[in-house]
Scaffold this motif. Structure first.
Motif, PDB file in Angstrom:
ATOM      1  N   UNK A  79      26.634  -4.790  21.790  1.00 42.55           N
ATOM      2  CA  UNK A  79      25.354  -5.422  22.102  1.00 42.55           C
ATOM      3  C   UNK A  79      24.173  -4.518  21.753  1.00 42.55           C
ATOM      4  N   UNK A  80      24.322  -3.209  21.930  1.00 41.03           N
ATOM      5  CA  UNK A  80      23.260  -2.265  21.567  1.00 41.03           C
ATOM      6  C   UNK A  80      23.007  -2.287  20.063  1.00 41.03           C
ATOM      7  N   UNK A  81      24.077  -2.284  19.285  1.00 41.09           N
ATOM      8  CA  UNK A  81      23.954  -2.327  17.830  1.00 41.09           C
ATOM      9  C   UNK A  81      23.316  -3.645  17.380  1.00 41.09           C
ATOM     10  N   UNK A  96      14.969  -7.989  26.882  1.00 46.00           N
ATOM     11  CA  UNK A  96      15.736  -6.769  26.628  1.00 46.00           C
ATOM     12  C   UNK A  96      17.208  -7.128  26.804  1.00 46.00           C
ATOM     13  N   UNK A  97      18.080  -6.177  26.635  1.00 47.78           N
ATOM     14  CA  UNK A  97      19.495  -6.421  26.923  1.00 47.78           C
ATOM     15  C   UNK A  97      19.630  -6.557  28.435  1.00 47.78           C
ATOM     16  N   UNK A  98      20.133  -7.705  28.862  1.00 51.73           N
ATOM     17  CA  UNK A  98      20.246  -8.008  30.289  1.00 51.73           C
ATOM     18  C   UNK A  98      21.677  -7.763  30.774  1.00 51.73           C
ATOM     19  N   UNK A  99      21.794  -7.073  31.886  1.00 57.27           N
ATOM     20  CA  UNK A  99      23.092  -6.787  32.518  1.00 57.27           C
ATOM     21  C   UNK A  99      24.089  -6.160  31.548  1.00 57.27           C
ATOM     22  N   UNK A 100      23.573  -5.510  30.508  1.00 57.14           N
ATOM     23  CA  UNK A 100      24.437  -4.855  29.537  1.00 57.14           C
ATOM     24  C   UNK A 100      25.237  -5.804  28.668  1.00 57.14           C
ATOM     25  N   UNK A 101      24.907  -7.116  28.702  1.00 54.98           N
ATOM     26  CA  UNK A 101      25.763  -8.089  28.016  1.00 54.98           C
ATOM     27  C   UNK A 101      25.066  -9.059  27.076  1.00 54.98           C
TER      28      UNK A 101
END
Length: 118
Positions: A79-81, A96-101
């Motif tokens: 998800x970061x990439x 932004x990226x929510x809950x890391x997912x």
């Protein structure tokens, strides 16, 4: 057992300019924009080997037809990439990226879409 399959065949996305939308989605997905434009307003982009297609349709487009909530999400292993990829391309990121997912973004027509870690 039903005569109706439990498998989705296509996801329709309203777009204002079929050729520009085909090129944008193909670029996003790493595909050559060689898919035929049918009847001047449709373009089917295969999403997998199981028959699922992304159907871009300029005939159904109007300002009210764009997705205000994600109707589906694209999968991403990292998800970061994926977030950095979208950011580098100048794509409008809505969250932004929510809950890391997951995160939301907009296509050039303003459709709200999502990318989710699979």
């Amino acid at each position: 057992m039903s005569v109706i399959s439990r498998k989705a065949g296509a996801i329709f996305i309203p777009v204002s300019d079929i050729a520009k939308a085909r090129d944008w989605y193909c670029s996003l997905l790493g595909l050559e924009p060689t898919f035929e434009i049918i009847a001047g307003h449709l373009c089917c982009i295969p999403m997998d080997n199981n028959g699922l297609n992304l159907v871009l349709d300029s005939k159904i487009f109007n300002e009210e037809s764009t997705y205000r909530n994600p109707a589906f999400h694209f999968n991403a292993d990292d998800i970061q990439e994926a977030y950095q990829f979208m950011k580098q391309r100048g794509i409008e990121l809505v969250t932004a990226i929510e809950n890391g997912h997951w995160f939301n973004f907009k296509d050039p027509d303003g459709n709200l879409l999502m990318i989710c870690k699979c």
